[in-house]
Design a protein around this motif. Structure first.
Motif, PDB file in Angstrom:
ATOM      1  N   GLY A  79      51.920  40.208  23.474  1.00  0.00           N
ATOM      2  CA  GLY A  79      52.837  39.115  23.760  1.00  0.00           C
ATOM      3  C   GLY A  79      52.593  38.498  25.122  1.00  0.00           C
ATOM      4  N   TRP A  80      53.664  38.231  25.847  1.00  0.00           N
ATOM      5  CA  TRP A  80      53.610  37.521  27.117  1.00  0.00           C
ATOM      6  C   TRP A  80      53.038  38.381  28.236  1.00  0.00           C
ATOM      7  N   ASN A  81      52.299  37.725  29.152  1.00  0.00           N
ATOM      8  CA  ASN A  81      51.920  38.385  30.402  1.00  0.00           C
ATOM      9  C   ASN A  81      52.500  37.577  31.566  1.00  0.00           C
ATOM     10  N   ASP A  82      52.322  38.067  32.782  1.00  0.00           N
ATOM     11  CA  ASP A  82      52.939  37.427  33.948  1.00  0.00           C
ATOM     12  C   ASP A  82      52.417  36.007  34.171  1.00  0.00           C
ATOM     13  N   GLU A  83      51.134  35.779  33.887  1.00  0.00           N
ATOM     14  CA  GLU A  83      50.566  34.442  34.083  1.00  0.00           C
ATOM     15  C   GLU A  83      51.217  33.436  33.145  1.00  0.00           C
ATOM     16  N   MET A  84      51.446  33.837  31.904  1.00  0.00           N
ATOM     17  CA  MET A  84      52.074  32.946  30.937  1.00  0.00           C
ATOM     18  C   MET A  84      53.524  32.669  31.318  1.00  0.00           C
ATOM     19  N   ARG A  85      54.246  33.709  31.730  1.00  0.00           N
ATOM     20  CA  ARG A  85      55.644  33.517  32.128  1.00  0.00           C
ATOM     21  C   ARG A  85      55.735  32.569  33.325  1.00  0.00           C
ATOM     22  N   ALA A  86      54.864  32.762  34.311  1.00  0.00           N
ATOM     23  CA  ALA A  86      54.874  31.913  35.506  1.00  0.00           C
ATOM     24  C   ALA A  86      54.562  30.467  35.150  1.00  0.00           C
ATOM     25  N   PHE A  87      53.633  30.260  34.216  1.00  0.00           N
ATOM     26  CA  PHE A  87      53.256  28.903  33.828  1.00  0.00           C
ATOM     27  C   PHE A  87      54.390  28.208  33.084  1.00  0.00           C
ATOM     28  N   LEU A  88      55.093  28.940  32.228  1.00  0.00           N
ATOM     29  CA  LEU A  88      56.224  28.357  31.506  1.00  0.00           C
ATOM     30  C   LEU A  88      57.308  27.917  32.490  1.00  0.00           C
ATOM     31  N   PHE A  89      57.635  28.765  33.442  1.00  0.00           N
ATOM     32  CA  PHE A  89      58.679  28.387  34.401  1.00  0.00           C
ATOM     33  C   PHE A  89      58.198  27.255  35.308  1.00  0.00           C
ATOM     34  N   GLN A  90      56.922  27.225  35.598  1.00  0.00           N
ATOM     35  CA  GLN A  90      56.357  26.130  36.387  1.00  0.00           C
ATOM     36  C   GLN A  90      56.549  24.792  35.667  1.00  0.00           C
ATOM     37  N   SER A 121      73.109  26.282  38.829  1.00  0.00           N
ATOM     38  CA  SER A 121      72.172  25.349  38.201  1.00  0.00           C
ATOM     39  C   SER A 121      71.503  26.011  37.001  1.00  0.00           C
ATOM     40  N   TRP A 122      70.595  25.278  36.356  1.00  0.00           N
ATOM     41  CA  TRP A 122      69.892  25.813  35.188  1.00  0.00           C
ATOM     42  C   TRP A 122      68.866  26.873  35.556  1.00  0.00           C
ATOM     43  N   ARG A 123      68.456  26.930  36.825  1.00  0.00           N
ATOM     44  CA  ARG A 123      67.336  27.805  37.202  1.00  0.00           C
ATOM     45  C   ARG A 123      67.598  29.304  37.007  1.00  0.00           C
ATOM     46  N   PRO A 124      68.726  29.853  37.476  1.00  0.00           N
ATOM     47  CA  PRO A 124      68.922  31.307  37.298  1.00  0.00           C
ATOM     48  C   PRO A 124      68.878  31.767  35.839  1.00  0.00           C
ATOM     49  N   PRO A 125      69.625  31.129  34.908  1.00  0.00           N
ATOM     50  CA  PRO A 125      69.540  31.625  33.521  1.00  0.00           C
ATOM     51  C   PRO A 125      68.169  31.412  32.887  1.00  0.00           C
ATOM     52  N   VAL A 126      67.510  30.298  33.208  1.00  0.00           N
ATOM     53  CA  VAL A 126      66.186  30.048  32.639  1.00  0.00           C
ATOM     54  C   VAL A 126      65.165  31.029  33.203  1.00  0.00           C
ATOM     55  N   LYS A 127      65.207  31.268  34.529  1.00  0.00           N
ATOM     56  CA  LYS A 127      64.267  32.202  35.154  1.00  0.00           C
ATOM     57  C   LYS A 127      64.478  33.615  34.597  1.00  0.00           C
ATOM     58  N   THR A 128      65.727  34.016  34.429  1.00  0.00           N
ATOM     59  CA  THR A 128      66.013  35.331  33.855  1.00  0.00           C
ATOM     60  C   THR A 128      65.474  35.437  32.439  1.00  0.00           C
ATOM     61  N   PHE A 129      65.688  34.391  31.647  1.00  0.00           N
ATOM     62  CA  PHE A 129      65.205  34.382  30.269  1.00  0.00           C
ATOM     63  C   PHE A 129      63.684  34.506  30.224  1.00  0.00           C
ATOM     64  N   VAL A 130      62.993  33.714  31.044  1.00  0.00           N
ATOM     65  CA  VAL A 130      61.528  33.724  31.049  1.00  0.00           C
ATOM     66  C   VAL A 130      60.993  35.083  31.499  1.00  0.00           C
ATOM     67  N   ASP A 131      61.605  35.657  32.512  1.00  0.00           N
ATOM     68  CA  ASP A 131      61.145  36.956  33.015  1.00  0.00           C
ATOM     69  C   ASP A 131      61.282  38.066  31.978  1.00  0.00           C
ATOM     70  N   LEU A 132      62.201  37.890  31.034  1.00  0.00           N
ATOM     71  CA  LEU A 132      62.449  38.928  30.031  1.00  0.00           C
ATOM     72  C   LEU A 132      61.692  38.702  28.727  1.00  0.00           C
ATOM     73  N   LEU A 133      60.844  37.673  28.667  1.00  0.00           N
ATOM     74  CA  LEU A 133      60.043  37.459  27.460  1.00  0.00           C
ATOM     75  C   LEU A 133      59.144  38.675  27.232  1.00  0.00           C
ATOM     76  N   PRO A 134      59.052  39.163  26.000  1.00  0.00           N
ATOM     77  CA  PRO A 134      58.434  40.466  25.724  1.00  0.00           C
ATOM     78  C   PRO A 134      56.911  40.494  25.910  1.00  0.00           C
ATOM     79  N   SER A 135      56.431  41.607  26.400  1.00  0.00           N
ATOM     80  CA  SER A 135      54.989  41.819  26.545  1.00  0.00           C
ATOM     81  C   SER A 135      54.330  42.184  25.216  1.00  0.00           C
ATOM     82  N   THR A 136      55.135  42.678  24.286  1.00  0.00           N
ATOM     83  CA  THR A 136      54.634  43.000  22.949  1.00  0.00           C
ATOM     84  C   THR A 136      55.674  42.584  21.915  1.00  0.00           C
ATOM     85  N   PHE A 137      55.200  42.320  20.685  1.00  0.00           N
ATOM     86  CA  PHE A 137      56.084  42.002  19.566  1.00  0.00           C
ATOM     87  C   PHE A 137      55.905  43.072  18.497  1.00  0.00           C
ATOM     88  N   GLY A 138      56.999  43.408  17.849  1.00  0.00           N
ATOM     89  CA  GLY A 138      56.901  44.381  16.778  1.00  0.00           C
ATOM     90  C   GLY A 138      57.976  45.438  16.875  1.00  0.00           C
TER      91      GLY A 138
END
Length: 296
Positions: free
Chosen positions: A36-47, A9-26
């Motif tokens: 950049g991203w923190n765990d709360e933001m990643r969890a909310f996006l996947f929610q 299903s779409w969940r594994p690739p999307v969850k993997t992508f969201v979990d790998l969103l960077p904590s810093t940019f540059g």
């Protein structure tokens, strides 16, 4: 390895992508890094993905038609890729703001509210981005009735949701018509390279530039003569300095050979080491292939 939707299903690739969103940019040109991203933001996006994607895919498959059939898994991944391309400090998104603020706080408000608006925009142009434009009204009605979006209460009222976008800097809904660029006639420009900005060119140029800047692949489809090539050329030309693009353009035909593709690419690349080629210093290669279906 290709894995069909019925198997994965779409969940594994999307969850993997969201979990790998960077904590810093540059780093930026000055060597600095940005929050950049923190765990709360990643969890909310996947929610938000969990609450909306299944219903959207079901509606598209049952009530809409696509000029070019798509894979449901790909539509879901496109949603988070488009979101990532817009939720970046370089696009004006500020990750350092408070998570939630009061209703009377000035725009763009807290990070959560900004993410909600961006998500709706990205949802429309990913899950609904491949449907026939004659069915935009139906998809607009579906989005407005979707329970997960009702709590937002800030969807634009005029027209359909496809007529608006969310500013990454201000977090507010804006009409595409309000940002159509002025046209200045230049007699030296060949007729077939001339692009008069319209609602359609503004929409698709915006999406193309955001995705290309984030280094995501993009496929434009449409009938002959609707301006696909001109829009892409114009977008890459305008973004070349701001985004650091070095454009390599290829026009495929039935006689195109793989060796010619290789030679065209190598002509634009700089010698890094004896056997290593790459983009010129400070640049990114943007490869544009016209008529990708032509080679036999």
């Amino acid at each position: 390895v290709y894995v069909p939707d019925v198997t994965l299903s779409w969940r594994p690739p999307v969850k993997t992508f969201v979990d790998l969103l960077p904590s810093t940019f540059g780093p930026d040109p000055e060597g600095a890094f940005t929050t950049g991203w923190n765990d709360e933001m990643r969890a909310f996006l996947f929610q938000m993905c969990e609450a909306t994607i299944d219903a959207g895919l079901k509606f598209v498959r049952k009530h809409c038609s696509e000029p070019l059939p798509t894979c449901s898994q790909r539509l879901a991944v496109q949603l988070v890729q488009l979101f990532d391309s817009m939720a970046r400090p370089s696009e004006g998104f500020d990750f350092t703001r408070e998570w939630e603020v009061g209703k009377d706080a000035p725009a763009p408000g807290g990070v959560k509210k900004h993410m909600e608006k961006l998500f709706v925009f990205c949802y429309v142009w990913s899950i609904g981005g491949s449907i026939d434009p004659t069915q935009w009204d139906a998809f607009d009605t579906f989005v407005r009735k979707l329970e997960a979006f009702k709590s937002l209460g800030e969807l634009p009222y005029e027209g359909v949701v496809f007529d608006h976008f969310v500013s990454t800097a201000t977090g507010s809904w804006q009409d595409w018509a309000s940002v159509i660029a002025d046209f200045t006639y230049d007699a030296s420009t060949p007729f077939f390279e001339m692009l008069v900005p319209t609602l359609e060119t503004t929409r698709y140029s915006f999406l193309a530039e955001k995705l290309a800047a984030a280094e995501y692949n993009l496929l434009y489809t449409g009938h002959t003569g609707v301006g696909k090539s001109v829009i892409i050329f114009d977008t890459l030309l305008r973004a070349s300095d701001r985004r650091g693009f070095c454009t390599v353009a290829m026009t495929f035909s039935a006689q195109t050979k793989s060796i010619r593709v290789q030679e065209t690419l190598e002509e634009k690349l700089a010698q890094k080491r004896k056997t290593v080629l790459g983009a010129p210093p400070g640049k990114k290669i943007a490869l544009f292939v016209d008529d990708i279906n032509m080679p036999m």
